[in-house]
Motif scaffolding. Structure first.
Motif, mmCIF file in Angstrom:
data_model
loop_
_atom_site.group_PDB
_atom_site.id
_atom_site.type_symbol
_atom_site.label_atom_id
_atom_site.label_comp_id
_atom_site.label_asym_id
_atom_site.label_seq_id
_atom_site.Cartn_x
_atom_site.Cartn_y
_atom_site.Cartn_z
ATOM 1 N N GLY A 31 0.797 -1.228 0.000
ATOM 2 C CA GLY A 31 0.000 0.000 0.000
ATOM 3 C C GLY A 31 0.823 1.269 0.000
ATOM 4 O O GLY A 31 0.272 2.369 -0.028
ATOM 5 N N GLU A 32 2.150 1.151 0.019
ATOM 6 C CA GLU A 32 2.987 2.360 0.020
ATOM 7 C C GLU A 32 2.967 3.022 -1.355
ATOM 8 O O GLU A 32 2.633 2.399 -2.372
ATOM 9 C CB GLU A 32 4.426 2.008 0.403
ATOM 10 N N ASP A 33 3.328 4.315 -1.392
ATOM 11 C CA ASP A 33 3.365 5.066 -2.644
ATOM 12 C C ASP A 33 4.515 4.584 -3.525
ATOM 13 O O ASP A 33 5.631 4.347 -3.042
ATOM 14 C CB ASP A 33 3.539 6.563 -2.382
ATOM 15 N N VAL A 34 4.218 4.443 -4.815
ATOM 16 C CA VAL A 34 5.236 4.080 -5.801
ATOM 17 C C VAL A 34 5.198 5.126 -6.909
ATOM 18 O O VAL A 34 4.178 5.279 -7.593
ATOM 19 C CB VAL A 34 4.977 2.680 -6.400
ATOM 20 N N HIS A 35 6.288 5.868 -7.075
ATOM 21 C CA HIS A 35 6.344 6.899 -8.111
ATOM 22 C C HIS A 35 6.720 6.283 -9.452
ATOM 23 O O HIS A 35 7.667 5.499 -9.551
ATOM 24 C CB HIS A 35 7.360 7.984 -7.755
ATOM 25 N N LEU A 36 5.964 6.648 -10.481
ATOM 26 C CA LEU A 36 6.261 6.224 -11.842
ATOM 27 C C LEU A 36 6.447 7.463 -12.703
ATOM 28 O O LEU A 36 5.545 8.303 -12.799
ATOM 29 C CB LEU A 36 5.123 5.378 -12.417
ATOM 30 N N SER A 37 7.610 7.578 -13.324
ATOM 31 C CA SER A 37 7.827 8.704 -14.239
ATOM 32 C C SER A 37 6.965 8.510 -15.488
ATOM 33 O O SER A 37 6.456 7.417 -15.758
ATOM 34 C CB SER A 37 9.301 8.780 -14.648
ATOM 35 N N ASN A 43 13.104 13.172 -11.074
ATOM 36 C CA ASN A 43 13.377 11.846 -11.634
ATOM 37 C C ASN A 43 12.401 11.558 -12.772
ATOM 38 O O ASN A 43 11.331 10.996 -12.567
ATOM 39 C CB ASN A 43 13.257 10.784 -10.536
ATOM 40 N N ARG A 44 12.798 11.942 -13.990
ATOM 41 C CA ARG A 44 11.928 11.762 -15.152
ATOM 42 C C ARG A 44 12.373 10.597 -16.033
ATOM 43 O O ARG A 44 11.773 10.328 -17.061
ATOM 44 C CB ARG A 44 11.862 13.051 -15.968
#
Length: 425
Positions: free
Chosen positions: A191-197, A287-288
């Motif tokens: 359930g933690e946040d996962v960043h996706l560029s 972070n792109r």
């Protein structure tokens, strides 16, 4: 057809054939010298023993690698395709590597960049990402068609020094769906946040196009009650969906043609973003993942064509009629329905291939050569078959026999002569 038109098509066909040849010959070391050992690793952990929709999990992993490689995807993306569900994911239970302890093992084999993509691919809800966050946001196909046209004009203008596109509707929509700094998804287990560029999202969209094209056929249409061809995964007919079913081509092309169009919008928006950054000489520290190259697959009109659900159904049914009812319709009747199928769906190769054989048997060699070459080109471009009753390698080999015999202006006149076919020169 003018020679000026024929030559680029011939060159494209030869280029596709050259990129496919190591796979056709099983010379994986000629693609990447690490590839045989990577396949051996997948075999050693049982990937070849796992059931997958159209065969084994190992077959599927190698197929996705092949498709992405033929499309010109970067090495890290191709390797992600080769290991793409190795930790299991939101769709399937295929954890051949333990996600808590196996990351170092996978990283050792494929490198940091590929392993990071593999892990991200496995921990986000891909159904929500691809369908809810992207595909279903373009419920109006006419809007998507218009946005693809508008984006081409915007990019052309920007390349010519005219950069007045900030308020264009297509850009505002794609930026609202997928901002320049990416989106946040939830980890499917923690359930933690996962960043996706934005480039990672585009890469996963590309991989999903490859994934669906390789594995979907009529079995899934029954399973999810996909009678309207929209592939909404809304049905639940698990009792009567008997694998492998009748083997018909599946109704997945409307869905992935829309994915392809959205992918094109993301790629073009990224290109415009880069042009703007260069013009302003600004430095972006977020972070792109700008090191991830976004390639355009040579399918569906370079991912600009959208096949309507209605046309894909009619084309599929016409094709099935053409290949299954020759005793009832005769060769001319089958040729007519196959030509109608091609008009409805110009993006797949198999109807052209069957037409090529019909024309060969009728002594219409020039027409047979044209159809067989077009079928070969499309099958090579996809890297997988639409009609999955035969393997991609089998379709390619048969196409090449048809092309060769059409050029020779000869075709067997006996049943034994047909069985004697096979050698490609």
């Amino acid at each position: 057809m003018p020679s000026s038109t024929c030559e680029p098509q011939h060159n494209q066909l030869q280029a596709l054939l050259e990129s496919a040849r190591p796979f056709l010959r099983g010379q994986l070391e000629n693609v990447d010298d690490r590839l045989p050992s990577l396949v051996a690793v997948l075999k050693s952990v049982g990937a070849g023993e796992c059931w997958h929709k159209h065969g084994s999990f190992l077959d599927h992993l190698i197929d996705i690698y092949r498709i992405l490689k033929i499309w010109g995807a970067p090495d890290a993306v191709c390797l992600c395709g080769l290991f793409h569900s190795a930790y299991s994911n939101s769709y399937v239970n295929l954890a051949i590597f333990d996600p808590s302890t196996g990351r170092d093992v996978v990283r050792k084999h494929v490198g940091d960049a590929a392993e990071r993509l593999i892990h991200l691919f496995c921990v986000v809800n891909r159904q929500k990402l691809i369908h809810d966050e992207l595909l279903f946001r373009y419920s109006d196909e006419s809007e998507l068609v218009q946005h693809v046209k508008d984006s081409e004009k915007s990019l052309s203008n920007a390349r010519n020094g005219v950069f007045d596109v900030e308020d264009e509707e297509w850009r505002k929509k794609i930026q609202s769906i997928l901002p320049a700094d990416g989106i946040v998804m939830k980890h499917i287990k923690t359930g933690e946040d996962v960043h996706l560029s934005r480039r990672v999202v585009a890469t996963f969209l590309l991989m999903t196009i490859a994934d669906f094209s390789d594995q979907l056929f009529s079995f899934q249409d029954v399973l999810f009650d996909n009678s309207d061809g929209m592939l909404k995964f809304s049905g639940n007919d698990f009792t009567t969906a008997l694998w492998p079913g009748d083997g018909k081509p599946g109704l997945w092309m409307n869905s992935i043609s829309r994915m392809g169009a959205i992918y094109t919008l993301i790629v073009r928006e990224e290109q415009l973003y880069s042009i703007k950054q260069r013009q302003s000489q600004s430095v972006n520290t977020s972070n792109r993942d700008e090191g991830i190259q976004l390639v355009t697959p040579p399918i569906l009109g370079n991912c600009t064509g959208i096949l309507s659900a209605k046309d894909q159904i009619e084309a599929r049914d016409l094709y099935w009629e053409g290949v299954c009812e020759v005793s009832k319709r005769g060769l001319d009747g089958c040729a007519e329905v196959l030509k109608k199928s091609v008009v409805k769906n110009p993006f797949v190769g198999e109807p052209h291939v069957v037409l090529g054989q019909i024309y060969l048997s009728q002594g219409r060699f020039d027409e047979a050569e044209k159809e067989a070459e077009e079928g070969l080109r499309l099958l090579l471009a996809w890297g997988s078959p639409w009609d999955k009753r035969m393997s991609w390698e089998g379709w390619i080999a048969w196409c090449r026999v048809l092309v060769m015999k059409a050029k020779e202006k000869s075709w067997p006149q006996t049943s034994w002569g047909i069985l004697n076919l096979g050698l490609v020169r």
